[in-house]
Design a protein around this motif. Sequence first.
Motif, short mmCIF file in Angstrom:
data_model
loop_
_atom_site.label_atom_id
_atom_site.label_comp_id
_atom_site.label_asym_id
_atom_site.label_seq_id
_atom_site.Cartn_x
_atom_site.Cartn_y
_atom_site.Cartn_z
N UNK A 89 0.91 -1.14 0.00
CA UNK A 89 0.00 0.00 0.00
C UNK A 89 0.95 1.20 0.00
N UNK A 90 1.40 1.57 -1.17
CA UNK A 90 2.53 2.50 -1.25
C UNK A 90 2.12 3.95 -1.05
N UNK A 91 3.11 4.80 -0.83
CA UNK A 91 2.87 6.21 -0.51
C UNK A 91 2.77 7.11 -1.73
N UNK A 92 3.04 6.57 -2.91
CA UNK A 92 2.98 7.40 -4.10
C UNK A 92 4.25 8.15 -4.40
N UNK A 93 5.36 7.70 -3.78
CA UNK A 93 6.66 8.32 -4.05
C UNK A 93 7.11 7.94 -5.45
N UNK A 94 8.08 8.68 -5.97
CA UNK A 94 8.54 8.43 -7.33
C UNK A 94 9.05 7.00 -7.51
N UNK A 95 9.68 6.43 -6.47
CA UNK A 95 10.16 5.05 -6.59
C UNK A 95 9.01 4.08 -6.79
N UNK A 96 7.86 4.39 -6.17
CA UNK A 96 6.69 3.52 -6.32
C UNK A 96 6.08 3.65 -7.72
N UNK A 97 6.03 4.87 -8.21
CA UNK A 97 5.50 5.08 -9.55
C UNK A 97 6.41 4.42 -10.59
N UNK A 98 7.73 4.60 -10.41
CA UNK A 98 8.68 4.00 -11.35
C UNK A 98 8.61 2.48 -11.31
N UNK A 99 8.45 1.92 -10.11
CA UNK A 99 8.34 0.47 -9.99
C UNK A 99 7.10 -0.08 -10.66
N UNK A 100 5.99 0.62 -10.49
CA UNK A 100 4.75 0.18 -11.14
C UNK A 100 4.88 0.26 -12.65
N UNK A 101 5.48 1.34 -13.14
CA UNK A 101 5.71 1.45 -14.59
C UNK A 101 6.59 0.29 -15.08
#
Length: 338
Positions: A89-101
């Motif tokens: 349940x991620x925080x929406x940080x850039x690392x999370x967005x990049x990982x999802x991409x």
Amino acid sequence: MYESSVAEAPVNREPLHAPVAHLVRGGVIEGIHYGSVVVLGADGSVDLQIGDIEAAFYPRSALKPVQAVAMLRTGLPLDGELLALTAASHSGEERHLAGTRRILELAGLAEDQLRNVTDLPFDPVVREDWVRGGRLPSRLAQNCSGKHAAMLYTARLNDWSLDDYLNPAHSLQQAIAETVEALTGQRIAHVTVDGCGAPLFSVSLHGLARAAARIVTAAPGTPEAMVADAMREHPEMASGSGRDVSALMRAVPGLLTKDGFEGVQVAALPDGRAVAVKIADGADRARVPVAAAALARCGVDPAALAEFATAPLLGGGEVVGSIQPARALAPLTHPTYT
């Protein structure tokens, strides 16, 4: 190895919750949070139960590690940070967005194929920066996007349909339901829709704790062990910077823990000791002190849990009290209110 038998589904009833946390202001108990708590020993026995641990309830995002196990069992080839993100349940940080991409890229899919709801980032600071930058809510920013990307990837690898991957009758969701029942050791009581749009399975608090214990005690190299290792090695990817669950995994060696909306938390130690918490009114402010007290009753050194043991209560900008576990949960350390 856990038993393969699966018990009947928990009963859908009004849970018989009990006091688990007190809001203490100036030495007076101003409020009480009710809830339920279960503590399991390494042998799976119930060492402590408060409230109703057998009623049907929704674990919310605390069930994500189980969902991740199910996806690995059906061929998902992720590990490390991306597997932690699958259970996040991620925080929406850039690392999370990049990982999802990156998960979508591996699957050969695009962001617009995600079927989770659009949202702003979960972390308040990240959300404020997002809004200040003029960015709109998106599926990528929503805290379950890693799980949804992994669901799409799993469906693609199995040649299952993509547009309806959230349908409870879809092969992916059927595989997840089977894993939920296998790890919790009980039939699913009800199926509904979680906040992100994915199917949500109702089990018992006892079953949730049992699932966490089975995940951490699984043999190396199994899907269960892979999920536990990924989340423990990359706790910020499984949640976010500054999140209490990542801090707790850093503070307690070998601990696996996952939170969920509506005041849910589950945690397990490498030897199978486990706890599960449900705050009846869904108040997040009571979740951490109650979970910390349960872990102390589970045998974790209270010194390692000190920063999680209470939550400060402010008055006029000053600390005038705290939210702390009720006497039934932490009778040896509970203060006297005078």
